[in-house]
Design an enzyme around this catalytic site. Sequence first.
Site, PDB file in Angstrom:
ATOM      1  N   ALA A 314       0.832  -1.202   0.000  1.00 16.40           N
ATOM      2  CA  ALA A 314       0.000   0.000   0.000  1.00 16.40           C
ATOM      3  C   ALA A 314       0.863   1.247   0.000  1.00 16.40           C
ATOM      4  O   ALA A 314       1.994   1.245   0.514  1.00 16.40           O
ATOM      5  CB  ALA A 314      -0.919   0.000   1.217  1.00 16.40           C
ATOM      6  N   GLY A 316       2.200   4.972   1.013  1.00 18.58           N
ATOM      7  CA  GLY A 316       2.391   5.598   2.317  1.00 18.58           C
ATOM      8  C   GLY A 316       3.683   5.143   2.966  1.00 18.58           C
ATOM      9  O   GLY A 316       4.367   4.219   2.506  1.00 18.58           O
ATOM     10  N   ILE A 317       4.016   5.796   4.069  1.00 15.59           N
ATOM     11  CA  ILE A 317       5.213   5.452   4.833  1.00 15.59           C
ATOM     12  C   ILE A 317       5.003   4.100   5.502  1.00 15.59           C
ATOM     13  O   ILE A 317       3.961   3.851   6.118  1.00 15.59           O
ATOM     14  CB  ILE A 317       5.502   6.531   5.901  1.00 15.59           C
ATOM     15  CG1 ILE A 317       5.750   7.891   5.222  1.00 15.59           C
ATOM     16  CG2 ILE A 317       6.692   6.142   6.767  1.00 15.59           C
ATOM     17  CD1 ILE A 317       5.814   9.055   6.196  1.00 15.59           C
ATOM     18  N   LYS A 318       5.976   3.213   5.392  1.00 12.94           N
ATOM     19  CA  LYS A 318       5.847   1.901   6.010  1.00 12.94           C
ATOM     20  C   LYS A 318       5.714   2.040   7.523  1.00 12.94           C
ATOM     21  O   LYS A 318       6.446   2.791   8.171  1.00 12.94           O
ATOM     22  CB  LYS A 318       7.065   1.031   5.674  1.00 12.94           C
ATOM     23  CG  LYS A 318       7.092   0.564   4.224  1.00 12.94           C
ATOM     24  CD  LYS A 318       8.291  -0.341   3.971  1.00 12.94           C
ATOM     25  CE  LYS A 318       8.331  -0.782   2.507  1.00 12.94           C
ATOM     26  NZ  LYS A 318       9.497  -1.656   2.235  1.00 12.94           N
ATOM     27  N   GLY A 319       4.771   1.273   8.084  1.00 17.46           N
ATOM     28  CA  GLY A 319       4.557   1.322   9.518  1.00 17.46           C
ATOM     29  C   GLY A 319       5.609   0.534  10.281  1.00 17.46           C
ATOM     30  O   GLY A 319       6.243  -0.377   9.743  1.00 17.46           O
ATOM     31  N   MET A 320       5.778   0.890  11.552  1.00 17.27           N
ATOM     32  CA  MET A 320       6.727   0.173  12.401  1.00 17.27           C
ATOM     33  C   MET A 320       6.113  -1.092  12.983  1.00 17.27           C
ATOM     34  O   MET A 320       6.821  -1.989  13.428  1.00 17.27           O
ATOM     35  CB  MET A 320       7.204   1.093  13.530  1.00 17.27           C
ATOM     36  CG  MET A 320       8.092   2.232  13.061  1.00 17.27           C
ATOM     37  SD  MET A 320       8.727   3.241  14.420  1.00 17.27           S
ATOM     38  CE  MET A 320       7.286   4.247  14.786  1.00 17.27           C
ATOM     39  N   ASP A 370     -13.642   0.882  11.015  1.00 20.94           N
ATOM     40  CA  ASP A 370     -14.015  -0.471  11.413  1.00 20.94           C
ATOM     41  C   ASP A 370     -13.108  -1.459  10.685  1.00 20.94           C
ATOM     42  O   ASP A 370     -12.622  -1.193   9.583  1.00 20.94           O
ATOM     43  CB  ASP A 370     -15.477  -0.724  11.037  1.00 20.94           C
ATOM     44  CG  ASP A 370     -16.064  -1.920  11.771  1.00 20.94           C
ATOM     45  OD1 ASP A 370     -15.388  -2.452  12.676  1.00 20.94           O
ATOM     46  OD2 ASP A 370     -17.199  -2.317  11.448  1.00 20.94           O
TER      47      ASP A 370
END
Length: 574
Positions: A314, A316-320, A370
């Site tokens: 996806a 966006g900035i990769k999540g931690m 949700d």
Amino acid sequence: MEENQVQTSRIIEESFNHYIEVFGELTKKAPGFFRNRDWAGMQQNHVKRLRLYKDHIFDTKNRLKDLLGATIEDFSYWKKIKTQYQTQIKDRLDKELAETFFNSIIRKVYPGLAIHEELMFVYEGYNSCPIYSNESLYHSYPSSWGLQKIIRSIMEDFDFGANYLNKEEDIQFLVHSVREVILSRYKPSEDTITQVLKSVFYRNKAAYLVGRTKVGGKWMPFIIPFLNGPRGIYVDTMIFAPKVMAHLFSFTRSYFMVEVEIPSQLVAFLNSVITHKQIHELYNAIGFNKHGKTEFYRDFINHLAQSTDQFEVAEGIKGMVMTVFTLPSYNIVFKMIKDYFDPPKTMTRQEVRDKYKMVGLHDRVGRMADTHEFEEFHIPLDRVHPSLMEELKNSVNSLLEFNANELIIKHVYTERKMVPLNIYLEKCNFEEAKQVVEEYGYAILQLAKANIFPGDMLTKNFGVTRQKRVVFYDYDEIEFLTDMNFRWKPKAETYEQIYASEPWYDIKENDVFPEDFKKWMIGREDVKAYFLDYHKDLFNPDYWQSLQNQIKKGELLHAFPYPTEIRFRPEEEA
């Protein structure tokens, strides 16, 4: 063996019957909570109903394990159970829910079972029940009565059992709205008819009537919200705008308390009113979120069969904490908890799952997305882009299994796709940026009023919906607002304090310094000053403490799911 099969099938249906019975009993309490302005009772009752399904699945699973022993792993046995159960429920008017309940039971009881057509109801569902016009479903008001009589009849048919603030004024407000929006464009004819669902939709401090008027050869939908204030019940507004209606039934809002005799028929009526909501979203909205999950999965596998694009990482900035991927042609993201979290995150995978459960049981006030949670989720291998496969193996390898043609994901959340706020701000013009930073601030403050502190409030953790509404979707650091300690930063007085490389004062785990938010909340320079001025309260510890005090006193702070400027009496409090 045959007697045992019948007993097993009956245990499942009896459990489903009890679930539906208790679901109905809890739902029927909503009018009393509304009438008595018992908002705490309304919320507690809502949480009870949310827990109900899992409790019944757990109890039934234990009963069947004791009954079946080793037979519990017998494929042919469960094929016969499904056939028996199918016969038992064939005449039910809620059989689509009964099918989903069976699916939930077998997924919990049968070891390692993925979604399987022979043992589960995969393609049955919503439209397997007859959908037809039903006078027991709604009140009808013919145009020959005239507008005044129709509105007065609606008000009489929905007596909430409490004093009204000013019923005659409400009637005239509604008459004026219909004249302004509908009769200014269309002329009633002999076949003009107004229908209003007999079931009232309760949520938080509001009760909603849902109706439609056939005029000009088409149905014109409307929603009428009622509030019960300190001075009595009153009509708050009348909603005609499709986008506002869609938001009332949004994936970012809690489920309604609404009495349902035949769920598929209520969904069919709602689908005619809110036409661009999908079936699974409407089942979610009326409280049958487990069947909503089933309908979502059916929609997903149908989409897979009709598309050819590949799943990919996806934007966006990769999540931690989470790895997120999507199918470009489908309006959903898939979120998986990483095997290892990047510093400074120190939580466990179970703690993250607990945060998602917390959101599922909480009022989302239109500001949290949700989710549906899946185990043993299958994706065709040839639909996984190589770069996504590499990312998955690097970050969530423990959650992956493979067979000849499929990637099997052991645990995943699905969530509506949104444009990450940080990316939206990079691309939008100044006026659009002003709008979404206003929304960003409102999202944080409305969550706070619902006793949620987002924790990590960077713009990358918020999304922008198609209606340009800003929604929070990163839950790993959320806490209850009342558990936080909002402080002013101590003023440095000595040379050592002024030039200290690290804070010279004690900071406890739940300490929050809102003054510091200014440093990082908005990075786009041309709109930063506007944001800081527009949402001054965000940076004031005293304001956050005042919200905490209101919540601790038991106050429910109402978040209007429609623009406040359309309210009939803007001065009235919810």
